[in-house]
Design a protein around this motif. Structure first.
Motif, PDB file in Angstrom:
ATOM      1  N   THR A  95       0.919  -1.200   0.077  1.00 49.11           N
ATOM      2  CA  THR A  95      -0.076  -0.003  -0.039  1.00 49.11           C
ATOM      3  C   THR A  95       0.887   1.246   0.091  1.00 49.11           C
ATOM      4  O   THR A  95       0.704   2.225  -0.668  1.00 49.11           O
ATOM      5  CB  THR A  95      -0.955   0.039   1.387  1.00 49.11           C
ATOM      6  N   LEU A  96       1.880   1.095   0.609  1.00 49.96           N
ATOM      7  CA  LEU A  96       2.817   2.353   0.882  1.00 49.96           C
ATOM      8  C   LEU A  96       3.409   2.430  -0.328  1.00 49.96           C
ATOM      9  O   LEU A  96       3.378   3.788  -0.982  1.00 49.96           O
ATOM     10  CB  LEU A  96       3.980   2.049   1.856  1.00 49.96           C
ATOM     11  N   ALA A  97       3.990   1.635  -1.211  1.00 46.41           N
ATOM     12  CA  ALA A  97       4.618   1.629  -2.501  1.00 46.41           C
ATOM     13  C   ALA A  97       3.257   2.174  -3.577  1.00 46.41           C
ATOM     14  O   ALA A  97       3.917   2.975  -4.516  1.00 46.41           O
ATOM     15  CB  ALA A  97       5.069   0.437  -3.018  1.00 46.41           C
ATOM     16  N   LYS A  98       2.251   1.623  -3.334  1.00 44.68           N
ATOM     17  CA  LYS A  98       1.078   2.341  -4.421  1.00 44.68           C
ATOM     18  C   LYS A  98       0.881   3.843  -4.178  1.00 44.68           C
ATOM     19  O   LYS A  98       0.697   4.416  -5.147  1.00 44.68           O
ATOM     20  CB  LYS A  98      -0.207   1.622  -3.965  1.00 44.68           C
ATOM     21  N   ASN A  99       1.136   4.140  -2.964  1.00 42.23           N
ATOM     22  CA  ASN A  99       1.169   5.704  -2.587  1.00 42.23           C
ATOM     23  C   ASN A  99       2.140   6.487  -2.889  1.00 42.23           C
ATOM     24  O   ASN A  99       2.117   7.547  -3.112  1.00 42.23           O
ATOM     25  CB  ASN A  99       1.020   5.631  -0.932  1.00 42.23           C
ATOM     26  N   GLY A 100       3.437   5.643  -3.279  1.00 43.76           N
ATOM     27  CA  GLY A 100       4.513   6.355  -3.873  1.00 43.76           C
ATOM     28  C   GLY A 100       5.574   6.480  -2.824  1.00 43.76           C
ATOM     29  O   GLY A 100       6.564   7.245  -2.890  1.00 43.76           O
ATOM     30  N   GLY A 101       5.115   6.177  -1.477  1.00 41.28           N
ATOM     31  CA  GLY A 101       6.088   6.223  -0.189  1.00 41.28           C
ATOM     32  C   GLY A 101       7.190   5.421  -0.075  1.00 41.28           C
ATOM     33  O   GLY A 101       7.633   4.530  -1.190  1.00 41.28           O
ATOM     34  N   VAL A 102       7.995   5.653   0.915  1.00 40.37           N
ATOM     35  CA  VAL A 102       9.273   4.869   1.077  1.00 40.37           C
ATOM     36  C   VAL A 102       9.422   4.240   2.469  1.00 40.37           C
ATOM     37  O   VAL A 102       9.141   4.991   3.466  1.00 40.37           O
ATOM     38  CB  VAL A 102      10.565   5.804   0.923  1.00 40.37           C
ATOM     39  N   ILE A 103       9.727   2.979   2.638  1.00 39.01           N
ATOM     40  CA  ILE A 103       9.802   2.658   4.019  1.00 39.01           C
ATOM     41  C   ILE A 103      11.448   2.516   4.151  1.00 39.01           C
ATOM     42  O   ILE A 103      12.132   2.214   3.275  1.00 39.01           O
ATOM     43  CB  ILE A 103       9.480   0.969   4.025  1.00 39.01           C
ATOM     44  N   GLN A 104      11.856   3.198   5.258  1.00 37.81           N
ATOM     45  CA  GLN A 104      13.316   3.315   5.669  1.00 37.81           C
ATOM     46  C   GLN A 104      13.665   2.365   6.642  1.00 37.81           C
ATOM     47  O   GLN A 104      13.334   2.255   7.943  1.00 37.81           O
ATOM     48  CB  GLN A 104      13.452   4.875   6.015  1.00 37.81           C
ATOM     49  N   ILE A 105      14.668   1.434   6.208  1.00 32.91           N
ATOM     50  CA  ILE A 105      14.781   0.250   7.184  1.00 32.91           C
ATOM     51  C   ILE A 105      15.435   0.585   8.538  1.00 32.91           C
ATOM     52  O   ILE A 105      16.731   1.334   8.322  1.00 32.91           O
ATOM     53  CB  ILE A 105      15.644  -0.884   6.471  1.00 32.91           C
ATOM     54  N   ASN A 106      15.136   0.091   9.588  1.00 36.48           N
ATOM     55  CA  ASN A 106      15.458   0.289  10.985  1.00 36.48           C
ATOM     56  C   ASN A 106      16.644  -0.634  11.074  1.00 36.48           C
ATOM     57  O   ASN A 106      16.440  -1.754  10.967  1.00 36.48           O
ATOM     58  CB  ASN A 106      14.484   0.075  11.876  1.00 36.48           C
ATOM     59  N   PHE A 107      17.842  -0.077  11.746  1.00 37.20           N
ATOM     60  CA  PHE A 107      18.962  -1.064  11.985  1.00 37.20           C
ATOM     61  C   PHE A 107      18.715  -1.656  13.375  1.00 37.20           C
ATOM     62  O   PHE A 107      19.606  -3.057  13.346  1.00 37.20           O
ATOM     63  CB  PHE A 107      20.454  -0.520  11.847  1.00 37.20           C
ATOM     64  N   GLY A 108      18.201  -1.645  14.114  1.00 37.77           N
ATOM     65  CA  GLY A 108      18.073  -2.028  15.336  1.00 37.77           C
ATOM     66  C   GLY A 108      17.633  -3.651  15.435  1.00 37.77           C
ATOM     67  O   GLY A 108      16.976  -4.100  14.587  1.00 37.77           O
ATOM     68  N   SER A 109      18.519  -4.398  16.192  1.00 36.79           N
ATOM     69  CA  SER A 109      18.443  -6.010  16.002  1.00 36.79           C
ATOM     70  C   SER A 109      16.881  -6.269  16.152  1.00 36.79           C
ATOM     71  O   SER A 109      16.652  -7.501  15.550  1.00 36.79           O
ATOM     72  CB  SER A 109      19.285  -6.471  17.004  1.00 36.79           C
ATOM     73  N   SER A 110      16.168  -5.550  17.137  1.00 35.17           N
ATOM     74  CA  SER A 110      15.112  -6.252  17.776  1.00 35.17           C
ATOM     75  C   SER A 110      14.045  -5.848  16.383  1.00 35.17           C
ATOM     76  O   SER A 110      12.951  -6.342  16.566  1.00 35.17           O
ATOM     77  CB  SER A 110      14.590  -5.403  18.725  1.00 35.17           C
ATOM     78  N   PHE A 111      14.439  -5.107  15.351  1.00 36.13           N
ATOM     79  CA  PHE A 111      13.656  -4.748  14.345  1.00 36.13           C
ATOM     80  C   PHE A 111      13.953  -5.562  13.166  1.00 36.13           C
ATOM     81  O   PHE A 111      13.225  -5.809  12.276  1.00 36.13           O
ATOM     82  CB  PHE A 111      13.761  -3.257  13.900  1.00 36.13           C
ATOM     83  N   ILE A 112      15.166  -6.314  13.311  1.00 37.30           N
ATOM     84  CA  ILE A 112      15.606  -6.973  12.086  1.00 37.30           C
ATOM     85  C   ILE A 112      15.493  -8.709  12.391  1.00 37.30           C
ATOM     86  O   ILE A 112      15.155  -9.332  11.415  1.00 37.30           O
ATOM     87  CB  ILE A 112      17.055  -6.889  12.058  1.00 37.30           C
ATOM     88  N   THR A 113      15.654  -9.103  13.425  1.00 41.11           N
ATOM     89  CA  THR A 113      15.399 -10.595  13.866  1.00 41.11           C
ATOM     90  C   THR A 113      14.559 -10.948  14.881  1.00 41.11           C
ATOM     91  O   THR A 113      14.443 -10.270  16.176  1.00 41.11           O
ATOM     92  CB  THR A 113      16.829 -11.210  14.159  1.00 41.11           C
ATOM     93  N   GLN A 114      13.589 -12.092  14.739  1.00 38.68           N
ATOM     94  CA  GLN A 114      12.891 -12.633  15.881  1.00 38.68           C
ATOM     95  C   GLN A 114      13.676 -12.958  16.855  1.00 38.68           C
ATOM     96  O   GLN A 114      13.367 -12.958  18.110  1.00 38.68           O
ATOM     97  CB  GLN A 114      12.119 -13.839  14.958  1.00 38.68           C
ATOM     98  N   LYS A 115      14.798 -13.578  16.856  1.00 39.48           N
ATOM     99  CA  LYS A 115      15.693 -13.766  17.971  1.00 39.48           C
ATOM    100  C   LYS A 115      15.926 -12.862  19.004  1.00 39.48           C
ATOM    101  O   LYS A 115      15.993 -13.090  20.324  1.00 39.48           O
ATOM    102  CB  LYS A 115      17.063 -14.541  17.247  1.00 39.48           C
ATOM    103  N   ALA A 116      16.436 -11.668  18.308  1.00 38.38           N
ATOM    104  CA  ALA A 116      16.606 -10.440  19.225  1.00 38.38           C
ATOM    105  C   ALA A 116      15.295  -9.861  20.012  1.00 38.38           C
ATOM    106  O   ALA A 116      15.387  -9.805  21.006  1.00 38.38           O
ATOM    107  CB  ALA A 116      16.919  -9.327  18.375  1.00 38.38           C
TER     108      ALA A 116
END
Length: 439
Positions: free
Chosen positions: A292-313
């Protein structure tokens, strides 16, 4: 017979002098070179020579990628959608124009990483929504950013537009655009939106860890508005008109859907990652939301925090939190006591934190690109905002070349990487500027 046997044995021994490594085998096979023993008694020596040359070529290619990554980091504008410098300095001031002992950002490291336009996060704690003081703190932190520029005008410059970002880049000066994390300082008055626009705020994260007068939060079980409040919907429309980007990081899924229904301009998620890798973590974005964000023309900016990246964290954090809770209750301790601090330190030693890797982070970029294309993803590290949870090889703002090299290894072209570094976000920002100029 003995002489014949000896001759055969000698030749057999000679053939086995060359034992290719797994890397050599993979490279040779990809080149169509046979790795099995050859009838020619000199084949082993010839193959070994060829393999040595191939290994050297591989090593040179790796070095070239690292060098190319450095060149790309200097050639293109690098924006980062979310760096929590102001609030970090509010708690412990350091001169970020020089090397600092603490934190993830300072001028020397930014230069080393090729960082050109870090959005300074004007972070407002959720608690101030009830106690008051949101607007005052926002103004104070904005003044702090202005003072950083005043003290080091040869290093930093404010940037209120995409044109100023490009102008500063040409001069070799780091731009400090600003975004407000938590719309609490608006305090229900649209006049405050104009006030903060005039002070340089170019995006607003509608809420933070608790629901506020604008929006429900992804972190808050209470959902009083069921999405955006009526004022929140009015605010989003007015942000479009004024020229402030709408940031959907932190808001609930229902609030996101409301934003998509109201906003006439592309929006950003300034520091969110892909929920695909962290099922159930609403703070990240689901595949449907990214589409939906892409259809709107928007951008997702990736967060580097480990708890945002892996389920293990994430799971580590849950277990640690429960352990601290039990220790506190059993020993009837105050949460701020020295004993609790000591317990937390000891827990980390006995149970090391499962840091995400650089490859784990790039997996999120890959996922978004495969899902919606290269035009809808950017960088939103959350440096200075996620504490000691940053992945290996992405520990501070000097690390962007590592990210670039990782993308090169995944097969991204220089043009694609340029879009990730700033092109996509600049496109959104320019679209917001154009819409506001017309309204």
């Amino acid at each position: 017979m003995k002489q014949i046997s000896a001759h055969i044995s000698k030749n057999h021994s000679k053939k086995n002098q060359f034992k290719p490594s797994p890397l050599m085998v993979a490279v040779l096979l990809s080149l169509g070179v046979a790795v099995s023993a050859c009838q020619d008694p000199n084949a082993g020596v010839q193959s070994a020579a060829k393999t040595t040359e191939t290994e050297k070529s591989v090593e040179v290619a790796v070095v070239d990628q690292a060098q190319l990554a450095q060149e790309i980091s200097k050639k293109y504008i690098i924006t980062d959608g979310h760096i929590d410098v102001p609030y970090r300095l509010e708690e412990l001031f350091e001169n970020v124009a020089e090397h600092t002992e603490h934190g993830d950002f300072d001028f020397p490291r930014a230069v080393a990483g090729g960082l050109d336009a870090p959005f300074m996060s004007i972070y407002i704690p959720a608690s101030l929504e009830k106690t008051g003081g949101s607007k005052a703190l926002a103004d104070k932190l904005i003044t702090m950013v202005e003072d950083i520029v005043k003290e080091a005008p040869d290093k930093f410059s404010l940037a209120y537009s995409t044109a100023e970002i490009e102008k500063n880049f040409a001069k070799g000066i780091i731009s400090l655009p600003m975004g407000m994390e938590n719309g609490s300082p608006i305090e229900g008055d649209l006049a405050n939106l104009k006030h903060f626009y005039d002070r340089g705020i170019r995006y607003i994260t509608l809420t933070h860890s608790k629901a506020n007068h604008i929006s429900d939060s992804s972190y808050d079980e209470a959902r009083p508005a069921g999405g955006l409040t009526d004022f929140g919907k009015t605010l989003v429309a007015e942000m479009n008109n004024v020229g402030v980007m709408v940031d959907v990081s932190h808001i609930s899924d229902d609030a996101f859907n409301d934003v998509m229904a109201v906003s006439k301009t592309p929006v950003i998620a300034s520091h969110s990652s892909a929920r695909h890798f962290t099922p159930g973590f609403e703070r990240n974005m689901s595949d449907d939301m990214i589409k939906t964000l892409a259809k709107n023309g928007g951008v997702i900016q990736i967060n580097f925090g480990s708890s945002f990246i892996t389920q293990k964290a994430i799971e580590y954090g849950k277990v640690r939190k429960e352990a601290i809770k039990v220790f506190t209750e059993v020993n009837k301790l105050d949460k701020e006591s020295a004993e609790i601090t000591a317990f937390k330190d000891e827990y980390k030693i006995k149970n090391p934190y499962p840091y995400a890797s650089l490859n784990d982070v790039i997996d999120h970029f890959d996922h978004v690109v495969k899902l919606v294309g290269i035009d809808y993803v950017g960088i939103g590290s959350d440096y200075d905002g996620v504490g000691d949870s940053l992945p290996s090889n992405l520990k501070d703002v000097a690390s962007y070349p590592n990210l670039i090299e990782g993308l090169l290894k995944r097969g991204y072209s220089e043009q694609d990487i340029a879009k990730i570094l700033s092109g996509n976000v600049m496109r959104v920002w320019k679209a917001v500027e154009v819409y506001a100029a017309q309204h």
